[in-house]
Write an enzyme that holds these catalytic residues in place. Structure first.
Site, PDB file in Angstrom:
ATOM      1  N   ALA A 161       0.944  -1.212  -0.017  1.00 46.84           N
ATOM      2  CA  ALA A 161      -0.015  -0.070   0.070  1.00 46.84           C
ATOM      3  C   ALA A 161       0.759   1.600  -0.078  1.00 46.84           C
ATOM      4  O   ALA A 161       0.172   2.264  -0.373  1.00 46.84           O
ATOM      5  CB  ALA A 161      -0.976   0.049   1.157  1.00 46.84           C
ATOM      6  N   GLU A 184       1.889  -2.795   4.301  1.00 50.06           N
ATOM      7  CA  GLU A 184       2.970  -2.347   3.773  1.00 50.06           C
ATOM      8  C   GLU A 184       4.327  -2.712   4.388  1.00 50.06           C
ATOM      9  O   GLU A 184       4.282  -2.799   5.725  1.00 50.06           O
ATOM     10  CB  GLU A 184       3.049  -0.760   3.682  1.00 50.06           C
ATOM     11  N   CYS A 208       3.144   0.145 -12.255  1.00 49.04           N
ATOM     12  CA  CYS A 208       3.196   1.464 -13.140  1.00 49.04           C
ATOM     13  C   CYS A 208       4.446   1.244 -13.823  1.00 49.04           C
ATOM     14  O   CYS A 208       5.134   1.891 -13.970  1.00 49.04           O
ATOM     15  CB  CYS A 208       3.413   2.606 -11.924  1.00 49.04           C
TER      16      CYS A 208
HETATM   17  C1  LIG Z   1       4.314   0.465  -6.409  1.00 52.67           C
HETATM   18  S1  LIG Z   1       4.207   0.721  -4.709  1.00 52.67           S
HETATM   19  C2  LIG Z   1       2.664   0.833  -3.968  1.00 52.67           C
HETATM   20  C3  LIG Z   1       2.212   2.065  -4.338  1.00 52.67           C
HETATM   21  C4  LIG Z   1       0.819   2.350  -3.480  1.00 52.67           C
HETATM   22  N1  LIG Z   1      -0.109   1.243  -3.856  1.00 52.67           N
HETATM   23  C5  LIG Z   1       0.134   3.771  -3.950  1.00 52.67           C
HETATM   24  O1  LIG Z   1      -0.711   3.875  -4.546  1.00 52.67           O
HETATM   25  O2  LIG Z   1       0.526   4.574  -3.245  1.00 52.67           O
HETATM   26  C6  LIG Z   1       4.977  -1.014  -4.125  1.00 52.67           C
HETATM   27  C7  LIG Z   1       5.052  -0.973  -2.474  1.00 52.67           C
HETATM   28  O3  LIG Z   1       5.162  -2.261  -2.093  1.00 52.67           O
HETATM   29  C8  LIG Z   1       5.978  -2.374  -1.004  1.00 52.67           C
HETATM   30  N2  LIG Z   1       6.634  -3.828  -0.960  1.00 52.67           N
HETATM   31  C9  LIG Z   1       7.685  -4.172  -1.259  1.00 52.67           C
HETATM   32  N3  LIG Z   1       7.912  -5.438  -1.168  1.00 52.67           N
HETATM   33  C10 LIG Z   1       7.008  -5.806  -0.385  1.00 52.67           C
HETATM   34  C11 LIG Z   1       6.422  -7.146   0.090  1.00 52.67           C
HETATM   35  N4  LIG Z   1       7.093  -8.260   0.314  1.00 52.67           N
HETATM   36  N5  LIG Z   1       5.384  -6.912   1.077  1.00 52.67           N
HETATM   37  C12 LIG Z   1       4.534  -5.761   1.086  1.00 52.67           C
HETATM   38  N6  LIG Z   1       4.857  -4.597   0.349  1.00 52.67           N
HETATM   39  C13 LIG Z   1       6.143  -4.862  -0.059  1.00 52.67           C
HETATM   40  C14 LIG Z   1       6.965  -1.216  -1.312  1.00 52.67           C
HETATM   41  O4  LIG Z   1       7.772  -0.792  -0.269  1.00 52.67           O
HETATM   42  C15 LIG Z   1       6.000  -0.212  -1.919  1.00 52.67           C
HETATM   43  O5  LIG Z   1       5.701   0.758  -0.952  1.00 52.67           O
END
Ligand SMILES: C[S@@+](CC[C@H](N)C(=O)[O-])C[C@H]1O[C@@H](n2cnc3c(N)ncnc32)[C@H](O)[C@@H]1O
Length: 479
Positions: A289, A313, A410
């Site tokens: 998130a 997150e 994205c």
């Molecule tokens: C593309 S961003 C999400 C953007 C968000 N949905 C928004 O609209 O603001 C992906 C997120 O996944 C998190 N992330 C990475 N690996 C992860 C994991 N194993 N479990 C949960 N979150 C994770 C990252 O820290 C990052 O904040």
């Protein structure tokens, strides 16, 4: 040999003896642009985060702030093209130029080739900067290179640069200032939906400033809030384009009921919340998130339909940002901090809807992150694929039978999009099917998105839709 060329031949390769702050006689907007460009190179700073703080600290007025932004973003975006120009003008590869002086030259080249800044101002202030950040001989070198650049128009330089291109993609890479591997990845993604001929348009769109889009959270934003926004977005039924004014002032004034959010991100969140009517009591999960933009929109959609959202997150600092983003909601939305790849074991068969906005290269948002194209490497795609697959496999297990998942990136890179989804569906062996994502998205879009039929997924594009290049696939677990 001209005096300029003679000076250039004597200098420019000597590394700087000291790195003092740039000269005070350099105009503040240029000084700030230089400092941010240098910080991007030296310490991997993010221009979109550093620049606003530098502008604020220097208390720049609106016009100077706009100039600093244009100079920073424009220079960083077009760096690949400018480096080819500088190499020709200096008659040496840019790798043989002191990096601090190369930054000065890039910023100077941008002013000379892409702005209306007067030649003498662009050259003289660049020379002042060079005096501060480079060796003594660097000033003559900087003066010589920039005067050589100023003698030809941008069209003439483009012709010379393109003469050196080795193939079609290298030509596009040079002209539109992208690394060749990204050009190839975009070609492949466009080809997957029969639009390979749009490649140059896409690359050109990456070099334009993105509009400021705002979302008015459904069920929370008031009519008065909406009146403060600009025109309604073309596609998102909850989005607006801000014509003028400070978007962050609006966010504060509306206590977060109105937020900055790309229209593509709005469409991605709504694809999940509007895939079918909400049944009160449904449990939703936003698995990745941070920083919380889509979570805020999903939470307001869930609330309006009587469903409940949990946001998750992994990174604690980003989980804090999610909590802040969710403060606009009257009720507290739980924010977990677990590794999403474990969700299938810890919460099997639990959620009616899951958003997996996967960590990705972000190649679809190059308009907003000017330096990202130079920082990302092909290896990043391969490194992320395992995580993306692990998160998707786990999330599918956490769906209730009949539940729906939105896989979102994205990035349009097919190794992060179609390949990840195809692998997960194959592994699920008939227990997961792709929904008609295009039909869902079109059902709530305010205008025709002109999406290719029968691909099972939606790829939005900066050049076609004015959004980030978001990829969205809806998957349903068998009932
Ligand atoms: C593309 S961003 C999400 C953007 C968000 N949905 C928004 O609209 O603001 C992906 C997120 O996944 C998190 N992330 C990475 N690996 C992860 C994991 N194993 N479990 C949960 N979150 C994770 C990252 O820290 C990052 O904040």
């Amino acid at each position: 040999m001209s005096d300029d060329r003679a000076r250039m031949d004597r200098a420019g390769t000597t590394p700087a003896r000291s790195r003092q702050a740039p000269a005070d006689n350099v105009q503040p907007a240029r000084r700030i642009a230089y400092e941010v460009i240098a910080a991007v190179r030296e310490s991997d700073a993010y221009a979109n985060l550093l620049l606003p703080t530098r502008i604020q600290r220097a208390a720049l007025g609106t016009a100077d702030a706009a100039l600093a932004t244009e100079l920073t973003y424009g220079t960083l975006r077009m760096q690949g093209f400018y480096d080819r120009v500088i190499a020709l003008a200096a008659n040496r590869p840019v790798s043989a130029i002191d990096p601090a002086i190369l930054d000065v030259l890039r910023l100077g080249a941008h002013q000379l080739l892409a702005t209306r800044v007067a030649t003498h101002a662009a050259v003289n202030e660049s020379v002042s900067l060079a005096k501060q950040v480079g060796s003594r001989s660097a000033t003559g070198f900087t003066n010589g290179v920039l005067r050589t650049i100023a003698r030809s128009s941008v069209e003439e330089w483009r012709e010379r640069v393109l003469e050196g291109a080795v193939n079609v993609d290298d030509r596009l890479a040079a002209e539109y200032s992208h690394p060749a591997w990204i050009v190839r990845a975009f070609r492949q993604a466009l080809k997957a939906e029969g639009h390979e001929d749009e490649l140059a348009d896409l690359l050109a769109a990456d070099n334009m400033a993105a509009k400021v889009n705002m979302v008015a959270l459904p069920g929370l934003a008031t009519d008065a809030d909406r009146e403060r926004l600009g025109l309604a977005d073309e596609f998102s039924p909850v989005g607006f384009v801000l014509d003028s004014g400070d978007p962050y002032h609006l966010v504060t004034a509306t206590e977060g009921r109105v937020r900055v959010q790309d229209e593509g991100s709005q469409i991605a969140a709504l694809a999940l919340s509007r895939a079918k009517p909400i049944v009160a009591g449904e449990r939703w999960l936003d698995l990745c998130a941070g920083p919380g933009g889509k979570a805020a929109l999903l939470a307001s959609e869930a609330r309006a339909g009587g469903a409940e959202l949990v946001a998750n997150e992994l990174v604690p600092a980003r989980a804090t940002l999610v909590r802040t983003a969710l403060q606009a909601l009257p009720e507290t939305v739980p924010v977990w901090e677990i590794d999403g790849t474990t969700i299938g074991q810890t919460h099997a068969d639990t959620f009616d809807r899951i958003l997996l906005d996967a960590p990705c290269t972000g190649l679809g948002a190059l308009r907003r992150r000017p330096e990202a194209r130079w920082r990302k490497q092909p290896k990043d795609v391969a490194d992320l694929a395992g995580l993306q697959s692990g998160l998707l496999d786990a999330a599918l297990l956490a769906l209730k039978p009949g539940g729906i998942l939105a896989y979102v990136t994205c990035s349009p890179h097919t190794a992060e999009t179609r390949a990840i989804v195809a692998l997960a569906v194959r592994k699920a062996g008939g227990s997961v099917t792709a929904l008609d994502t295009a039909a869902v998205v079109q059902s709530f879009s305010a205008a025709n998105l002109d999406l290719p039929a029968d691909t099972g997924s939606v790829q939005l594009w900066p050049h076609r839709h004015g959004t980030d290049a978001m990829f969205i696939t809806l998957l349903q677990r068998a009932p």
